[in-house]
Design an enzyme around this catalytic site. Sequence first.
Site, PDB file in Angstrom:
ATOM      1  N   HIS A 144       2.932  -3.138  18.328  1.00 54.95           N
ATOM      2  CA  HIS A 144       1.793  -4.041  18.284  1.00 54.95           C
ATOM      3  C   HIS A 144       0.577  -3.275  17.801  1.00 54.95           C
ATOM      4  O   HIS A 144       0.423  -2.101  18.131  1.00 54.95           O
ATOM      5  CB  HIS A 144       1.505  -4.635  19.679  1.00 54.95           C
TER       6      HIS A 144
ATOM      7  N   ASP B  73       7.038 -11.468  21.354  1.00 54.03           N
ATOM      8  CA  ASP B  73       8.112 -12.133  20.620  1.00 54.03           C
ATOM      9  C   ASP B  73       9.495 -11.647  21.007  1.00 54.03           C
ATOM     10  O   ASP B  73      10.495 -12.247  20.612  1.00 54.03           O
ATOM     11  CB  ASP B  73       7.908 -11.920  19.109  1.00 54.03           C
TER      12      ASP B  73
HETATM   13  N1  CMC Z   1      10.284  -0.628  14.394  1.00 56.59           N
HETATM   14  C1  CMC Z   1      10.299   0.644  13.924  1.00 56.59           C
HETATM   15  N2  CMC Z   1       9.196   1.368  13.659  1.00 56.59           N
HETATM   16  C2  CMC Z   1       8.017   0.773  13.870  1.00 56.59           C
HETATM   17  C3  CMC Z   1       7.913  -0.551  14.339  1.00 56.59           C
HETATM   18  C4  CMC Z   1       9.101  -1.249  14.614  1.00 56.59           C
HETATM   19  N3  CMC Z   1       9.067  -2.496  15.073  1.00 56.59           N
HETATM   20  N4  CMC Z   1       6.596  -0.885  14.453  1.00 56.59           N
HETATM   21  C5  CMC Z   1       5.906   0.181  14.051  1.00 56.59           C
HETATM   22  N5  CMC Z   1       6.752   1.196  13.701  1.00 56.59           N
HETATM   23  C6  CMC Z   1       6.374   2.546  13.267  1.00 56.59           C
HETATM   24  C7  CMC Z   1       5.907   2.573  11.815  1.00 56.59           C
HETATM   25  O1  CMC Z   1       6.966   2.820  10.913  1.00 56.59           O
HETATM   26  C8  CMC Z   1       4.909   3.699  11.868  1.00 56.59           C
HETATM   27  O2  CMC Z   1       5.633   4.921  11.875  1.00 56.59           O
HETATM   28  P1  CMC Z   1       5.028   6.243  11.135  1.00 56.59           P
HETATM   29  O3  CMC Z   1       3.765   6.549  11.872  1.00 56.59           O
HETATM   30  O4  CMC Z   1       6.081   7.274  11.273  1.00 56.59           O
HETATM   31  O5  CMC Z   1       4.784   5.840   9.712  1.00 56.59           O
HETATM   32  C9  CMC Z   1       4.244   3.561  13.236  1.00 56.59           C
HETATM   33  O6  CMC Z   1       5.252   2.938  14.052  1.00 56.59           O
HETATM   34  C10 CMC Z   1       2.981   2.715  13.243  1.00 56.59           C
HETATM   35  O7  CMC Z   1       3.287   1.469  12.609  1.00 56.59           O
HETATM   36  P2  CMC Z   1       2.233   0.591  11.802  1.00 56.59           P
HETATM   37  O8  CMC Z   1       2.985  -0.328  10.892  1.00 56.59           O
HETATM   38  O9  CMC Z   1       1.198   1.487  11.188  1.00 56.59           O
HETATM   39  O10 CMC Z   1       1.568  -0.203  12.997  1.00 56.59           O
HETATM   40  P3  CMC Z   1       0.697  -1.513  12.848  1.00 56.59           P
HETATM   41  O11 CMC Z   1      -0.229  -1.518  13.987  1.00 56.59           O
HETATM   42  O12 CMC Z   1       0.107  -1.613  11.489  1.00 56.59           O
HETATM   43  O13 CMC Z   1       1.790  -2.702  12.968  1.00 56.59           O
HETATM   44  C11 CMC Z   1       3.173  -4.368  13.797  1.00 56.59           C
HETATM   45  C12 CMC Z   1       1.973  -3.466  14.076  1.00 56.59           C
HETATM   46  C13 CMC Z   1       3.282  -5.422  14.892  1.00 56.59           C
HETATM   47  C14 CMC Z   1       2.984  -5.114  12.452  1.00 56.59           C
HETATM   48  C15 CMC Z   1       4.466  -3.513  13.737  1.00 56.59           C
HETATM   49  O14 CMC Z   1       4.655  -2.839  14.966  1.00 56.59           O
HETATM   50  C16 CMC Z   1       5.708  -4.320  13.381  1.00 56.59           C
HETATM   51  O15 CMC Z   1       5.971  -4.550  12.188  1.00 56.59           O
HETATM   52  N6  CMC Z   1       6.496  -4.804  14.423  1.00 56.59           N
HETATM   53  C17 CMC Z   1       7.633  -5.649  14.186  1.00 56.59           C
HETATM   54  C18 CMC Z   1       7.174  -7.072  13.950  1.00 56.59           C
HETATM   55  C19 CMC Z   1       6.726  -7.743  15.241  1.00 56.59           C
HETATM   56  O16 CMC Z   1       7.391  -7.659  16.275  1.00 56.59           O
HETATM   57  N7  CMC Z   1       5.597  -8.462  15.154  1.00 56.59           N
HETATM   58  C20 CMC Z   1       5.045  -9.226  16.281  1.00 56.59           C
HETATM   59  C21 CMC Z   1       3.723  -8.695  16.732  1.00 56.59           C
HETATM   60  S1  CMC Z   1       3.206  -9.381  18.322  1.00 56.59           S
HETATM   61  C22 CMC Z   1       2.960 -11.053  18.080  1.00 56.59           C
HETATM   62  C23 CMC Z   1       1.920 -11.390  17.077  1.00 56.59           C
HETATM   63  O17 CMC Z   1       0.881 -10.756  17.009  1.00 56.59           O
HETATM   64  O18 CMC Z   1       2.118 -12.353  16.356  1.00 56.59           O
END
Ligand code: CMC
Length: 434
Positions: free
Chosen positions: A310, A368
């Site tokens: 998140h 989710d």
């Molecule tokens: N699985 C594997 N690795 C992950 C995941 C995941 N679900 N989420 C983040 N990471 C890793 C990412 O690869 C990165 O690694 P590194 O630092 O080595 O490059 C690190 O964690 C930080 O990730 P980020 O993409 O920079 O983090 P963010 O804050 O931009 O993204 C997020 C947040 C929710 C988009 C992301 O965690 C994600 O894609 N999660 C899966 C989709 C999901 O469950 N979304 C629902 C969010 S909650 C409900 C809502 O808000 O609607």
Amino acid sequence: MTENTPKKSVTIGGPGSNAAFPVLSGTVGPDVIDIRKLYGETGLFTYDPGFTSTAACRSKITYIDGDEGILLHRGYRIEDLAEHSSFLETAYLILFGELPTADEYSNFMSGVTYHTMIHDQINYLYRGFRRDAHPMAVMVAVVGALSAFYHEDLDTNDPHHRLIASYRLVAKIPTIAAMAYKYSVGQPFMYPRNDLSYPENFLYMMFGVPCEPWQEKPTLSKALEKIFILHADHEQNASTSTVRLVGSTGASPYAAISAGIASLWGPAHGGANEAVVNMLGEIGSVERIPEFIARAKDKDDPFRLMGFGHRVYKNYDPRAGVLKSSADEVLEELGKGDNPKLAIARELERIALEDDYFRDRKLFPNVDFYSGIILEAMGIPTKMFTAIFALARTVGWMAQWNEMMEDPEQKIGRPRQLYTGAAQRPYVAIDKRR
Ligand code: CMC
């Protein structure tokens, strides 16, 4: 110290000049540097893709402490609201700032139920869609189309008009979502029943048929009520910021909410609940979990563990905590306690939480992760999951839109950029180009 009296300032240097900027404090949470005069005083902009460090507004509605895993609506913990209140009570709180008295609650419920029907002409809009259209696509269109039905007499600067728009949207969104489902399965639309509770009425419009009496489903409506409460608002996420951005131009609230629905649809946001259930189906068995964990960690593989991570929570999402115990309860009550997807989800969570990759990056289950399992066990088709999220979030979007419209400091949203394209150059005639 109030939020309006800066307690300190930060000095930022520009080309040939330094300037001090006030630091503002909220009730709780990190202070913010007020950089509104930054460009004027230093000639600099800030660079913040994804707005990870930018507060775009003041808000009194929702507070998240991502490190501690705390979510408050108007000061009340989400766990308390999920346990003790109804969705419409939480909606009232989010929209108007206080929990309603018995009279206020009863007036609010009458106001909402008064607006549950949609204009009969809207029925024909549905017929323009393919039967297999995604319900979110239909909702984007139909909610946007409401702006054509309530345009002439809508003054977005008039608080009473905004109130009516809030009632209308909160009341009509279950009708619109349920109609999207009914259309997809070729069943007749069911008109809302105002004698039923908000979640029960939604179940009735989804699963009721004109030829059978409706049997109330207390287990399902109780579970749905909780899911609605947990999704009602979540401060300045992508879809809420979209609603505020669209609304900041003075556009119709129906158009702004339609844009919010479009923003919510993506798999990184509200679309994740659908993606989680698909992922659990793809994993198929507990034995295959390590394979998927390895894929999630592989930088060359775009696969991510859906329902994990998140932007704000660097701890367990408190909504996921509520839903995890609710999943156990609901599935047990429905006689589906041995649901294989729930078993995979529990084991996936256990393994991920012990894995350094997830621990180091503070990746925990989000809202989710368990919601899709509950909705699926309730017989809600996967494609409706995000539509249900949108239904509940409409309350938060309207509260945030209203707050923005009332805020004298708000301006039309207009981010700046770090331009990296060509500098000015002379036009080249076509026969001289290489
Ligand atoms: N699985 C594997 N690795 C992950 C995941 C995941 N679900 N989420 C983040 N990471 C890793 C990412 O690869 C990165 O690694 P590194 O630092 O080595 O490059 C690190 O964690 C930080 O990730 P980020 O993409 O920079 O983090 P963010 O804050 O931009 O993204 C997020 C947040 C929710 C988009 C992301 O965690 C994600 O894609 N999660 C899966 C989709 C999901 O469950 N979304 C629902 C969010 S909650 C409900 C809502 O808000 O609607």
